[in-house]
Design a protein around this motif. Structure first.
Motif: not given
Length: 587
Positions: A415, A417, A423, A297
Motif C-alpha cells: 500500500r 500513503t 491511502e 492499516a
C-alpha cells in the motif's frame, strides 16, 4: 441415630456443594415425560446434561456442574452462539430434588448430586433417604411463564427505583441505551427495550416481561462476573473508566501512557492516554498511533478538530483507539485484542466506550516536549512501531490532490500513503521516464499544487528542490538549493535536466523549482551509470514537459505558470513546501 447423623452430614454436604458449584438451567418442563424427552435431545449435543425436579410439578434441564466463574463464561458463549435458549440462566444445586436424568428416579429415594459419592451402608448398598427428612435449602426463582403486554406492564409497575435503574444499566452495557441511569422509563428507555427485544428474538413491544427482565439481568451479572469489571480511577492521568480486571492488570506509567497489560493470557491490552495539549497534540497522537504494529492499516478512521477514532483490524490483531482534546488536555485510550476474541470483545468494548471520561484538571506530564514533535522511540518504548519500507517525496499537481512521484517510491508496495495517513492508489507509472502518478483514496485539499514552467529554462540559474531529505524523520519537507547545469542527460538523453545540488535519497520525487516558484521538473533517484556511481552533487530531474504528457495521458489537467517575476524567499518556501508530500511505501 446413625441414620439421623448421616442425614445431617448429607444436608451439610449438599449445602456446601450448592455454594461451590453452578449449573446452567436451559429449560424447564411441567411434566416428567416432556422433560425426559428434551433432556434426551440435549444429550445428543452436550456431554454434561442433567435433569432434576426443581419445584412441585416442574422439571429442570441443566448443564454442568461448573465452577461459578466457568459457568458465567459458558452461559455467555453458549447463549450467544445459539446453542442454548436466550433465557438460560445460572443456578446452584439448592433447588435440585430428584434426579431424573441421566440415571432416572428411584422410588422412595433422592439421589445426591453427581459430584458427591452416594451414601452407602457397610454392605455397599445405596442408602434410602426419606424425602421428608431432606434439609431445607433456599429456593432460587424459577423462570416465570411468558406474559402478555398488559401483564408485563403491570409487573413492571411493581419494580423499585433501583430495579428500574438496574435495567437501564444492563441495557447500556449491551449498547442499547445511552441515556441517564435515572429509573425513568421514557421514550429513550422504551426504544432501547424494543431494540433489545428485537435483537434477542422477542416481539419489540418496548415493555420487558418478567422473564425478559430476568434474562437481561442474569446475562449482565454473568458478564460482570466473567470479566471482573470494575470502575478504575487514574488520578494521575485524570481518567475514569470501567476495565475488565479479570483480563488486564496495571503494569506501568509511561507518560503519556498508562499501560494495562494482559492477565492470565487473555491477549487483551488497554493503554490509557493522557497529556497536556491541544489540536496539534491530538493530530500528532493520531499520526503516531498509526505507526504502531498493533494498529493495522486496514479499518475505519475518522478525525475532527476535537477528537478521533481508529478502528483497525488485520488477520492477527484488532484495535480501537479514541482520543479527545478538551480544556487544554488530550485524553483517550487504545484497546488491543486478538480477532478470534471478537464475540468477547463485543461485550467488553461497549463498557469501555460508555464509561470513559476525563476528570479533573490533571494530565500525565510527558515533559516539555509537545506530542507532535516528540520522538516515537521515547513515547512508545516497549511498543512495536510499524515503519514503511521506504519513504520518498512527491508533489501535488492539481486541487484534487493528484500526486506525482518517482517510480522507485511505489515499486512493490502493499500500500502507499501520503503524509502517513491518507491511502493512495497508483494510477500510472512509466519506468522509462521514472514518473508515477498517484490519486488519494479520500478527498484532499492540498495547500498548494504545481504550476508548470513553460518554455526554455535558463542554464546556470538557481533552482530549489523541495523534499523529505530524511524520509519520515522530520515532520516537514526542506528546500535544497542548487543550479541547473544542462537540459539533457550525460549521453544527450532528451527529457532530462542535470542539476548540481547536494540532494539525498529521500528528496527523490520532489519538485524542482525555478526562481519564480514554477516547477521545472521532478527529482529522480540517484543516478548510477553501469558500475559507476556518479560524483556527489550530480542529480537528474524529469522535465516538466515529460510530466505534463504523463498527466494528460491519464486525464489530469496541468496548470501553466504565467508569471516571470522572481518569488520572494518566503513565497518560494511556501509554494515549494506546500505542494510537497511524503510518499511512503508499505509491505
Amino acid at each position: 441415630m446413625v441414620v439421623l447423623a448421616l442425614l445431617a452430614v448429607l444436608g451439610f454436604a449438599r449445602a456446601a456443594l450448592a455454594q461451590e458449584q453452578a449449573w446452567l438451567q436451559i429449560e424447564a418442563q411441567p411434566s416428567l415425560s416432556e422433560a425426559e424427552a428434551r433432556a434426551r435431545d440435549y444429550a445428543g449435543q452436550f456431554p454434561n446434561v442433567a435433569g432434576f425436579q426443581i419445584a412441585e410439578g416442574w422439571y429442570g434441564i441443566v448443564l454442568g456442574p461448573y465452577t461459578p466463574e466457568a459457568a458465567a463464561g459458558a452461559l455467555n458463549d453458549l447463549r450467544r452462539s445459539g446453542a442454548i435458549p436466550g433465557d438460560s440462566f445460572i443456578t446452584d444445586s439448592s433447588t435440585h430434588r430428584q434426579q431424573f436424568w441421566p440415571v432416572g428416579t428411584i422410588a422412595g429415594q433422592i439421589l445426591v448430586d453427581p459430584l458427591v459419592d452416594p451414601l452407602t451402608d457397610p454392605a455397599g448398598d445405596l442408602m434410602v433417604v426419606d424425602p421428608a427428612l431432606e434439609p431445607v435449602a433456599p429456593v432460587i426463582e424459577v423462570m416465570p411463564a411468558e406474559e402478555t403486554p398488559r401483564e408485563a406492564k403491570a409487573s413492571e409497575a411493581a419494580l423499585s427505583a433501583d430495579e428500574r435503574k438496574a435495567l437501564q444499566t444492563a441495557m447500556a452495557w449491551y449498547g442499547f441505551y445511552d441515556g441517564g441511569i435515572d429509573g425513568a422509563f421514557g421514550p429513550g428507555t422504551r426504544n432501547s427495550m424494543a431494540a433489545w427485544q428485537e435483537a434477542n428474538g422477542f416481539e419489540p413491544t418496548g415493555v420487558l416481561t418478567t422473564k425478559q427482565r430476568l434474562a437481561l439481568g442474569t446475562n449482565y451479572r454473568a458478564d460482570q462476573a466473567e470479566f471482573g469489571f470494575a470502575s478504575v480511577s487514574e488520578p494521575e492521568a485524570g481518567i475514569e473508566i470501567t476495565l475488565p480486571l479479570a483480563l488486564v492488570q496495571f503494569d506501568h506509567y509511561e507518560p503519556p501512557f498508562v499501560h494495562y497489560n494482559e492477565k492470565a493470557g487473555s491477549g487483551l491490552k488497554v493503554i490509557l492516554i493522557s497529556e497536556p495539549g491541544n489540536q496539534d497534540s491530538l493530530s500528532g497522537l493520531y499520526d503516531i498511533l498509526q505507526t504502531l504494529e498493533v494498529v493495522p492499516a486496514q479499518g475505519e478512521r475518522s478525525k475532527s478538530e476535537t477528537s478521533f477514532v481508529i478502528n483497525a483490524s488485520s488477520a492477527k490483531v484488532q484495535s480501537y483507539a479514541y482520543a479527545e482534546t478538551k480544556n487544554g488536555m488530550v485524553k483517550g485510550y487504545l484497546v488491543v485484542w486478538n480477532p478470534a476474541d471478537a464475540e468477547r470483545m463485543s461485550r467488553i468494548l461497549p463498557a469501555l466506550k460508555s464509561s470513559f471520561r476525563g476528570v479533573g484538571d490533571k494530565a500525565l506530564d510527558p515533559g516539555l516536549v509537545p506530542m507532535d514533535a516528540a520522538t516515537r522511540s521515547g513515547l512508545l518504548a516497549g511498543m512495536e512501531v510499524t515503519l514503511p519500507k521506504l519513504s520518498r517525496s512527491g508533489f501535488y499537481v492539481d486541487a484534487k490532490g493528484t500526486v506525482v512521484t518517482t517510480v522507485e517510491a511505489v515499486a512493490q508496495c502493499g500500500r502507499v500513503t501520503l503524509d502517513h495517513d491518507t491511502e493512495a492508489q497508483v494510477v500510472a507509472q512509466d519506468a522509462a521516464t521514472g514518473v508515477a502518478i498517484l490519486q488519494p483514496k479520500t478527498a484532499l485539499a492540498p495547500p498548494a499544487f504545481a504550476l508548470f514552467h513553460a518554455g526554455q529554462a535558463r542554464l546556470g540559474s538557481e533552482v530549489a528542490i523541495a523534499g523529505y531529505s530524511y524520509e519520515n524523520k522530520l515532520p516537514a519537507p526542506v528546500l535544497t538549493f542548487g543550479t541547473l547545469e544542462e537540459e539533457k542527460g550525460l549521453n544527450g538523453e532528451a527529457g532530462l535536466s542535470r542539476l548540481a545540488a547536494p540532494v539525498l535519497p529521500g528528496d527523490a520525487g520532489g519538485p524542482v523549482l525555478d526562481g519564480t516558484g514554477a516547477v521545472l521538473g521532478m527529482l529522480l533517484p540517484p543516478a548510477v551509470k553501469g558500475a559507476k556511481l556518479l560524483p556527489d552533487g550530480v542529480a537528474f530531474a524529469a522535465q516538466a514537459g515529460m510530466i505534463a504528457q504523463a498527466l494528460t495521458a491519464v486525464g489530469v489537467s496541468v496548470t501553466q505558470a504565467n508569471s516571470s517575476d522572481l518569488a520572494t524567499p518566503d513565497a518560494l518556501n511556501t509554494a515549494g513546501l506546500g505542494m510537497t508530500v511524503l510518499v511512503s511505501c508499505w509491505e
